[in-house]
Design an enzyme around this catalytic site. Sequence first.
Site: not given
Ligand code: PLP
Length: 383
Positions: A178, A206, A237
Amino acid sequence: MEDISEFLKKREAEGSLRRLNAASWRRNGKICVNGREYIDFSSNDYLGLANHPRLIERAKKALDEFGASSSASRLLSGDLELHHCLEEAVAGFKGKEASLVFNSGYQANVGIFACLCTKDDCVFSDRLNHASVVDGILLSNAKVFRYNHNDMGHLESLMRSQRDKYRRALVVTETIFSMDGDRASLKELVELKKRYDCGIMVDEAHATGIFGPGGSGVVEEEGLTEEIDLIMGTFGKALGGFGAYIAGSGEMVEYLINKCRSFIYSTSLPPSVIASDLAGIEMVREEGSRRDKVLELARCFREALKKKGCAVKGCSQIVPVIVGENLKAVKAAKVLQSKGYWVLPIRPPTVPRGEARLRFSLSADHESGVLERLAYDVSEALV
Ligand SMILES: *Cc1c(COP(=O)(O)O)cnc(C)c1O
């Protein structure tokens, strides 16, 4: 207890105090903050699906039909057929036997490790794995070995010296990282996990919606669906919705339903969210052109930044430019904001000390002309 005002003062002095920024609206790659409109480079809505009429329509329909809340956890009365439809769709999308929906990616990761490991087990975790993975491992009480980011030599040496001391072992990595926007060496990880008798879980937060011929992620792209025991991902996302899932075997899902505290002890996602998540998966499967576009935009933007001498990392729709000092990153972000780009500085503890950066999240809603101009403005903001 920590002295609160000391803490805040220290953060302020280091240039790492965070503040919330309320937007009045955001859509179509743009955001409006304090009455000014910006092009948004901080959102994870990579495919521009969050405001798509099809997702909105489906959410509205579910609201009318089922109401605003699911009003209970899944194991009580908060379990609708709609949740199962979504889980079937996820399993199909990920090529796994079954899946389980979680209320967020954080909740999925924070709950799952305690189900997979105990203090007699160990976890090999990439040093750059997300905070939710770090916290989940802590809660499991397993011994954790953090290997240097994507360093397979380091991982193997840890496995060689440590694996035999533990009953079971698990390897965990993000597939697209990320904060660095780069990619795990998944084939090598799979070889190592086989050689040293470990399980493997990946976080495709991602990668989902962006990589793979069907948009399922890096696991699909590399043909490793069989080899990866657990595939975690999120809806918040690229899929334009909210919530998360774990895909794996039917037995694993049944186990998690019975064991995973962050699944069991939380009100389930509202029907409207589940309905738009379903539409998000359908759109990713049907409209491959969106992911092609965002990856092409990212490739050109990265090239343009490199030509201007910027220290750019990664190989995905996440384009980080390493700045170094916190205050320099804060200042550069301010300059870019003054030119109409919504870019935020990413600072420790989210990234290692001395590696403060500007992180550009690209979207299929962006335009190539804007990105060319932005590359120039970034290089100017950093001199
Ligand atoms: C955004 C993210 C999460 C958390 O997900 P949410 O649904 O926003 O709580 C977990 N792992 C990674 C790698 C992320 O980028």
